[in-house]
Design a protein around this motif. Structure first.
Motif, short mmCIF file in Angstrom:
data_model
loop_
_atom_site.label_atom_id
_atom_site.label_comp_id
_atom_site.label_asym_id
_atom_site.label_seq_id
_atom_site.Cartn_x
_atom_site.Cartn_y
_atom_site.Cartn_z
N PRO A 1 0.85 -1.44 -0.07
CA PRO A 1 -0.09 -0.05 0.07
C PRO A 1 0.91 1.15 0.10
O PRO A 1 0.41 2.24 -0.60
CB PRO A 1 -0.84 0.01 1.19
N PHE A 2 1.89 1.36 0.88
CA PHE A 2 2.87 2.45 0.61
C PHE A 2 3.47 2.64 -0.63
O PHE A 2 3.34 3.83 -1.12
CB PHE A 2 3.79 2.21 1.80
N VAL A 3 3.90 1.69 -1.24
CA VAL A 3 4.47 1.67 -2.58
C VAL A 3 3.32 2.36 -3.51
O VAL A 3 3.47 3.20 -4.67
CB VAL A 3 4.73 0.20 -3.17
N GLY A 4 1.88 1.87 -3.37
CA GLY A 4 1.00 2.35 -4.15
C GLY A 4 0.51 3.66 -4.06
O GLY A 4 0.22 4.53 -4.95
N MET A 5 0.69 4.10 -2.89
CA MET A 5 0.34 5.54 -2.53
C MET A 5 1.20 6.46 -3.13
O MET A 5 1.15 7.60 -3.41
CB MET A 5 0.24 5.96 -1.08
N ALA A 6 2.59 5.80 -3.03
CA ALA A 6 3.75 6.57 -3.72
C ALA A 6 3.65 6.76 -5.08
O ALA A 6 3.80 7.97 -5.58
CB ALA A 6 5.32 5.99 -3.28
N GLY A 7 3.11 5.93 -5.54
CA GLY A 7 2.71 5.81 -7.12
C GLY A 7 1.73 6.94 -7.36
O GLY A 7 1.60 7.60 -8.52
N MET A 8 0.42 6.88 -6.38
CA MET A 8 -0.63 7.76 -6.53
C MET A 8 0.10 9.22 -6.31
O MET A 8 -0.58 10.02 -7.07
CB MET A 8 -1.63 7.46 -5.62
N ALA A 9 0.79 9.64 -5.68
CA ALA A 9 1.39 10.85 -5.61
C ALA A 9 2.20 11.26 -6.84
O ALA A 9 2.26 12.32 -7.12
CB ALA A 9 2.48 10.76 -4.30
N CYS A 10 3.04 10.26 -7.37
CA CYS A 10 3.54 10.65 -8.71
C CYS A 10 2.45 10.99 -9.84
O CYS A 10 2.71 12.03 -10.54
CB CYS A 10 4.50 9.37 -9.11
N ALA A 11 1.30 10.10 -9.86
CA ALA A 11 0.50 10.18 -10.73
C ALA A 11 -0.19 11.46 -10.56
O ALA A 11 -0.62 12.21 -11.66
CB ALA A 11 -0.55 9.11 -10.54
N PHE A 12 -0.36 12.09 -9.25
CA PHE A 12 -0.93 13.24 -8.95
C PHE A 12 -0.24 14.51 -9.74
O PHE A 12 -0.96 15.18 -10.17
CB PHE A 12 -1.04 13.81 -7.67
N PHE A 13 1.20 14.57 -9.91
CA PHE A 13 2.06 15.52 -10.42
C PHE A 13 1.80 15.35 -11.93
O PHE A 13 1.54 16.45 -12.57
CB PHE A 13 3.37 15.43 -10.05
N HIS B 1 -6.95 -5.50 0.40
CA HIS B 1 -6.13 -5.65 -0.49
C HIS B 1 -4.98 -5.25 -0.98
O HIS B 1 -4.85 -4.31 -1.73
CB HIS B 1 -7.19 -5.85 -2.01
N PRO B 2 -3.97 -5.10 0.28
CA PRO B 2 -2.79 -4.18 0.07
C PRO B 2 -1.84 -4.39 -1.36
O PRO B 2 -1.24 -3.50 -1.72
CB PRO B 2 -2.03 -4.60 1.24
N ALA B 3 -1.89 -5.64 -2.06
CA ALA B 3 -1.20 -5.89 -3.21
C ALA B 3 -1.91 -5.05 -4.35
O ALA B 3 -1.09 -5.19 -5.22
CB ALA B 3 -0.99 -7.26 -3.13
N TRP B 4 -3.17 -4.84 -4.28
CA TRP B 4 -3.73 -4.37 -5.24
C TRP B 4 -3.52 -2.56 -5.38
O TRP B 4 -3.64 -2.02 -6.72
CB TRP B 4 -5.24 -4.42 -5.33
N VAL B 5 -3.31 -2.04 -4.41
CA VAL B 5 -3.00 -0.57 -4.26
C VAL B 5 -2.16 -0.08 -5.50
O VAL B 5 -2.25 0.83 -6.05
CB VAL B 5 -2.74 -0.19 -2.88
N PRO B 6 -0.79 -0.83 -5.54
CA PRO B 6 0.12 -0.27 -6.82
C PRO B 6 -0.43 -0.56 -8.13
O PRO B 6 -0.29 0.42 -9.05
CB PRO B 6 1.07 -1.13 -6.42
N TRP B 7 -1.28 -1.15 -8.32
CA TRP B 7 -1.90 -1.49 -9.66
C TRP B 7 -2.97 -0.36 -9.80
O TRP B 7 -3.30 0.13 -10.96
CB TRP B 7 -2.85 -2.55 -9.87
N VAL B 8 -3.59 0.19 -8.82
CA VAL B 8 -4.33 1.33 -9.23
C VAL B 8 -3.71 2.57 -9.29
O VAL B 8 -3.91 3.56 -10.37
CB VAL B 8 -4.93 1.80 -7.73
N ALA B 9 -2.24 2.89 -8.90
CA ALA B 9 -1.34 3.70 -9.46
C ALA B 9 -0.88 3.46 -10.87
O ALA B 9 -1.03 4.69 -11.60
CB ALA B 9 -0.04 3.69 -8.50
N VAL B 10 -0.68 2.36 -11.23
CA VAL B 10 -0.35 2.00 -12.64
C VAL B 10 -1.54 2.31 -13.34
O VAL B 10 -1.31 3.02 -14.53
CB VAL B 10 -0.01 0.38 -12.89
N PHE B 11 -2.80 2.00 -12.90
CA PHE B 11 -4.02 2.45 -13.79
C PHE B 11 -4.06 3.95 -14.01
O PHE B 11 -4.52 4.36 -15.09
CB PHE B 11 -5.17 1.74 -13.22
#
Length: 93
Positions: free
Chosen positions: A16-28, A63-73
């Protein structure tokens, strides 16, 4: 003899931490879309990002393993929107 670790059900997953870091990158990416897209498209894209952030937050525990896939999406949606806007709506920098 090799030691084996027991499964700890209370261990914290890093995904989830990896996914939220990805969401932060996507925000920019979404926030900088104003360089290419009109204001109304940036508003729509930021709303899409906000919905994806809510999904990622809700999936944090069940579903902690799904969170990075949200960032990829989120990045794929941004890329598709920018390309579609440039091709079909004539968005230019």
């Amino acid at each position: 003899m090799a030691r084996t670790r027991r499964h700890n059900p209370h261990a914290v997953s890093p995904w989830p931490f990896v996914g939220m870091a990805g969401m932060a990158c996507a925000f920019f990416l979404y926030a900088a879309s104003g360089l290419l897209a009109p204001w109304w498209a940036v508003v729509v894209l930021l709303l899409v990002w906000l919905v994806l952030l809510v999904v990622a937050t809700r999936w944090w525990t069940p579903h902690p393993a799904w969170v990075p896939w949200v960032a990829v999406f989120a990045v794929l949606v941004w890329f598709a929107a920018m390309n579609a806007g440039g091709a079909w709506l004539g968005w230019t920098a």
